[in-house]
Scaffold this active site. Structure first.
Site, PDB file in Angstrom:
ATOM      1  CG  ASP A 124      -2.103   0.962   1.068  1.00 44.88           C
ATOM      2  OD1 ASP A 124      -2.277   1.522  -0.033  1.00 44.88           O
ATOM      3  OD2 ASP A 124      -2.823   1.175   2.053  1.00 44.88           O
ATOM      4  NE  ARG A 163      -3.945   5.507   0.042  1.00 46.56           N
ATOM      5  CZ  ARG A 163      -3.624   5.130  -1.180  1.00 46.56           C
ATOM      6  NH1 ARG A 163      -3.312   6.050  -2.087  1.00 46.56           N
ATOM      7  NH2 ARG A 163      -3.622   3.842  -1.503  1.00 46.56           N
ATOM      8  CG  ASN A 164      -0.766   4.717   3.196  1.00 49.95           C
ATOM      9  OD1 ASN A 164      -1.601   5.245   3.934  1.00 49.95           O
ATOM     10  ND2 ASN A 164      -1.088   3.768   2.332  1.00 49.95           N
ATOM     11  CG  ASP A 191      -2.178   2.517   6.471  1.00 47.86           C
ATOM     12  OD1 ASP A 191      -2.400   1.342   6.791  1.00 47.86           O
ATOM     13  OD2 ASP A 191      -3.073   3.329   6.224  1.00 47.86           O
TER      14      ASP A 191
END
Length: 469
Positions: A311, A315-316, A329
């Protein structure tokens, strides 16, 4: 005659917060008895350095080995170029202020970062086969101190000499893991939720306090069959890893509802919002490449431990002080014992996921490399949405048809070439994260010293003109 044990000297004052910690003043001497975690168990020595006074825990980053380069006021150790730039541009530093920092890049061990009015220049420090340090091919030095002394008198580049070390900032104890790494489970009553920072499908994230004083991030996960498995996988994963570019786990609470995952608090939020909100004078090409290199460093560490993240996206990635990046994350991360991890779960971030993972559920380090190429696109485009305007099925047809996203505005061809390498349909043809570290490092710009042939920044970053010899 036995060799005298190494002694360490304190660089700042420190006030103990509990009975296990040891207070000290800058310049005190210690013998280290245990280095097994971020708080070293030490024995304080008297003024002559031989008599023993008392024992206790001290933060490791307040100490330096006596007589080593670490005690020098200009030595800053492991630091990224962006971190060095932010420190040198602070009030109190002027033209000629400098930092000497370490580098693990191929071909050189150290970097000299120097402020020149409103810009920062970076110089590679090489070492020859005789062990001598040098910036160019005319001046050689037996140690780093003599190199620094020389460039106080001689220009490191035209019109620029070293003046004073960069103002050093006392390290934050809150950046250290506050408990031994085998004591993860903590009572819920030690933590206070202060304010909500965000949330997702499985829980909320809060800024909180540990024992009423230490700021931390607390991820809350409501207990049920699905989230119990998620909690176990994410915390088990984080307990095994320690790297400056990975989010650090501090503690967990698995008794009571909701579960708590307690991590370091990273103050600037996620990279995606940082990219979209920052102006070009705050984040230039050097800064963008530095962020990409930091993520590659963290992913190389995961690669070496046989983990896949699954992932990886802007955003992470969390942004800390001086733009230190933290990969976060890890809810989808997995340890792989074979060459790949296979799953048929459809809960995947399609726009960031490699085609073989979307279609066949096959995840490898090389599928993370594909995601890194998408992340690099986000970084260089300052937060544009990948495959904007395409549905998931259209995106897959687009990719399988041999098409790729166009280069972001103002992105050099050399950087875009890196994205294209990551987006090779054949996973075996994609670079490793070790390769990516070296490729991105070669795109970074370093100044030429006073007697080295010069080359413009545009020539280096965009591949114009002749290469440096």
């Amino acid at each position: 005659m036995s060799e005298r044990p190494k002694r360490y000297i304190s660089l700042w004052d420190f006030q103990a917060a509990n009975s296990e910690e040891l207070s000290f003043k800058a310049g005190d001497l210690f013998q280290v008895l245990d280095k097994s975690n971020d708080w070293w168990w030490v024995e304080k020595l008297n003024g002559e350095g031989n008599g023993k006074l008392e024992k206790g825990c001290v933060p490791y980053n307040y100490l330096a080995e006596e007589g080593s380069v670490e005690v020098q006021p200009w030595y800053f150790g492991d630091m990224t170029r962006t971190e060095a730039m932010n420190l040198l541009m602070r009030v109190g530093n002027g033209k000629g202020s400098f930092i000497l920092r370490t580098s693990d890049k191929q071909g050189f061990l150290y970097v000299l970062s120097v402020r020149a009015s409103d810009t920062i220049k970076h110089f590679k420090i090489m070492r020859n086969t005789d062990g001598e340090f040098h910036l160019n091919t005319t001046s050689f030095f037996p140690d780093l101190t003599q190199l620094v002394d020389w460039y106080h008198e001689k220009p490191v580049s035209p019109g620029l000499i070293l003046t004073q070390p960069c103002v050093k900032v006392e390290p934050l104890v809150s950046h250290l893991n506050p408990v031994p790494l085998d004591e993860w489970e903590r009572p819920r009553g030690e933590f206070t939720l202060v304010k909500k920072l965000g949330g997702g499908n499985f829980g909320q994230v809060y800024e909180g306090l540990w024992k009423g004083k230490m700021k931390v991030a607390i991820k809350t996960i409501i207990q049920d069959v699905t989230t119990q498995d998620l909690f176990v996988k994410e915390t088990t994963f984080l307990k095994t890893l320690r790297h400056r570019n990975l989010l650090s786990l501090y503690a967990v609470c698995s008794v009571g509802n909701p579960y708590y995952i307690v991590t370091e608090l990273v103050p600037k939020g996620d990279l995606l919002n940082y990219l979209r909100d920052s102006k070009e004078d705050e984040l230039d090409i050097d800064g963008q490449l530095d962020i990409a290199m930091q993520v590659a460093e963290g992913m190389y560490y995961l690669e070496s431990k046989n983990y896949v993240h699954r992932d990886l996206a802007a955003r992470n990635i969390l942004m800390g002080q001086n733009n230190i990046c933290k990969i976060a994350d890890f809810g989808m991360a997995r340890f792989i014992t074979d060459s790949c991890y296979v799953t048929f779960s459809k809960e995947i971030p399609y726009r960031w996921t490699a085609p073989e993972a979307i279609e066949y559920g096959r995840y490898t380090v090389k599928s993370d490399v594909w995601s890194f190429g998408i992340l690099l696109y986000e970084i260089m485009s300052r937060g544009m949405i990948p495959y904007a305007g395409l549905s998931h099925s259209e995106m897959l047809t687009f990719i399988r048809g041999g098409q790729r996203m166009k280069s972001p505005p103002k992105c050099s061809q050399r950087v875009y070439n890196v994205m294209e390498k990551c987006w090779n349909l054949n996973p075996k043809e994609r670079p490793s994260f070790s390769d990516l570290k070296n490729i991105l490092e070669n795109l970074s710009y370093y100044e030429a010293s006073d007697s080295t042939p010069t080359q413009s920044k545009m020539e280096v970053l965009f591949g114009w003109g002749k290469k440096l010899r």
